[in-house]
Design an enzyme around this catalytic site. Sequence first.
Site, short mmCIF file in Angstrom:
data_model
loop_
_atom_site.label_atom_id
_atom_site.label_comp_id
_atom_site.label_asym_id
_atom_site.label_seq_id
_atom_site.Cartn_x
_atom_site.Cartn_y
_atom_site.Cartn_z
N ASP A 27 0.86 -1.20 0.00
CA ASP A 27 0.00 0.00 0.00
C ASP A 27 0.89 1.24 0.00
OD1 ASP A 27 0.76 -0.58 2.77
OD2 ASP A 27 -0.52 1.12 3.29
N ASP A 83 8.80 3.73 -1.55
CA ASP A 83 8.12 3.32 -0.31
C ASP A 83 6.76 2.72 -0.63
OD1 ASP A 83 7.19 3.04 2.26
OD2 ASP A 83 6.97 5.17 2.63
N GLU A 101 0.23 -0.64 5.72
CA GLU A 101 1.28 -0.05 6.58
C GLU A 101 1.11 1.45 6.67
OE1 GLU A 101 4.92 1.63 8.11
OE2 GLU A 101 4.12 2.03 6.14
N GLU A 102 0.89 2.10 5.54
CA GLU A 102 0.78 3.57 5.56
C GLU A 102 -0.48 4.01 6.30
OE1 GLU A 102 3.31 5.03 4.82
OE2 GLU A 102 4.32 4.13 3.10
N HIS A 113 6.42 9.65 0.95
CA HIS A 113 5.24 10.34 1.50
C HIS A 113 5.02 11.72 0.89
CE1 HIS A 113 5.12 7.82 5.50
NE2 HIS A 113 5.53 7.11 4.46
ZN LIG Z 1 6.97 2.30 4.02
#
Ligand SMILES: [Zn+2]
Length: 464
Positions: free
Chosen positions: A103, A134, A169-170, A434
């Site tokens: 994710d 990421d 996770e995010e 992010h």
């Molecule tokens: Zn990550």
Amino acid sequence: MTSDLNRSDAVREAATAAVPSALADLGSLVRIPSIAFPGFDPAQVQRSAEAVKALAEATGVFDSVRIADAEIPDAGERGMPAVLATRAARNGRPTILLYAHHDVQPVGDESLWESPPFEPTVRDGRLYGRGAADDKAGVMAHIGALRAFTEAVGADFDLGVALFIEGEEEAGSRSFAQFLSDHADALRADVIVVADSGNWDSKTPALTVSLRGNTRFTLRVRTLEHASHSGMFGGAVPDAMMATVTLLSTLWDESGAVAVEGLTERDAATPEYSEETLRDEAGLPAGVSPTGTGTILSRIWNKPSITVTGIDAPSVANASNTLSPEVSVVISARVAPGQDAHDAYAAIEAHLRAHAPFGAELEFSHQDYGNPFLVDTSGWAVADARDALGAAYGVEPVDMGVGGSIPFIADLVREFPGAQILVTGVEDPHARAHSPNESLHLDTFRNALVAEALLLERLDGRTV
Ligand SMILES: [Zn+2]
């Protein structure tokens, strides 16, 4: 010995050759907007899980590959789909658990992206896209390393492998602890590789050995029963914005360091890191000064920090001459290694209550906690990982702290106390995870993939 050297050379060669196809598959994963946050289409997370499942199956190394989820405690709903694949160890060899997540973060303001976030684009030796680093690159480092290792030694190797690619996770890993206990037999391993961190720079690898924790919450500040004309009562009653700004300003001292009693810091040496590097990596303009005291890396790795990450108040476009009765903010704090995240939260709440100006009413909600973590670096897996990183990059790895948090590592340690944890990653300081224009440094990805394949080769030679 000679044959081992040959085997290691063969693995390295196969790993280098595996990079282009791994990048092509990474591009396909980046095209799937797998955002697990509420309000985004969960079907995309499912699609992404299915794509990862197909990649895991195609490696040919697993006895079983499936999509699995777990209940979110106290929420009455299931977590997002993860991919779980297993292969049993043979002949006394260890089992390695490879973790990453499929994710991604939301894209934020799309106009700030130089190329569309879900359109993988190569510029200047970097692959741009949301999740390109990421952590879909972490997923593909695992898959690519498994492909290369199998290519070099055949599919009949003895090493046990579990692959766990999380889907939320995010979004806070809300079902993670439950997932670990539901699937403990499939996940149990001697060595756990968490490929979700970074490297010292684009040339120097790192093992992440300390992580800050975090706590986050919403604070509502209320000073009036209703809004009023600011000319009628302004100056005689506090509006919520004034109370909020006054209150928040007490969280930091004049240097910008956190000024909350009860937040602790860790006393540990840090490598040299110049203000010039900080300016370059963080995008700090010449006229703006850094914050905090002590060595720069101690501020990021070993001390707490507090950031106001959101505010609900009248927007600039809607600003009228009105006293606001209430304002809400989100406060996100990083917790130094060594302090429990709940204790850190309690210290911040106590500070805010003690400093509430004019008796403003404070309401705290949506608390979230993640504990910091210090890695035990004394085990043989750390030695093997350092070897593999040094051999792949041609540069000795650095033991690194990070200011960010991977709260589920504490869950992993609780569920599997005997496992050795290796926190690795594919990011470099310019990856902008992010943020808009997230990207993967292509040379770092190649080296990370080679290092992981070499690690598999070394662990396959261990007995436990
Ligand atoms: Zn990550």
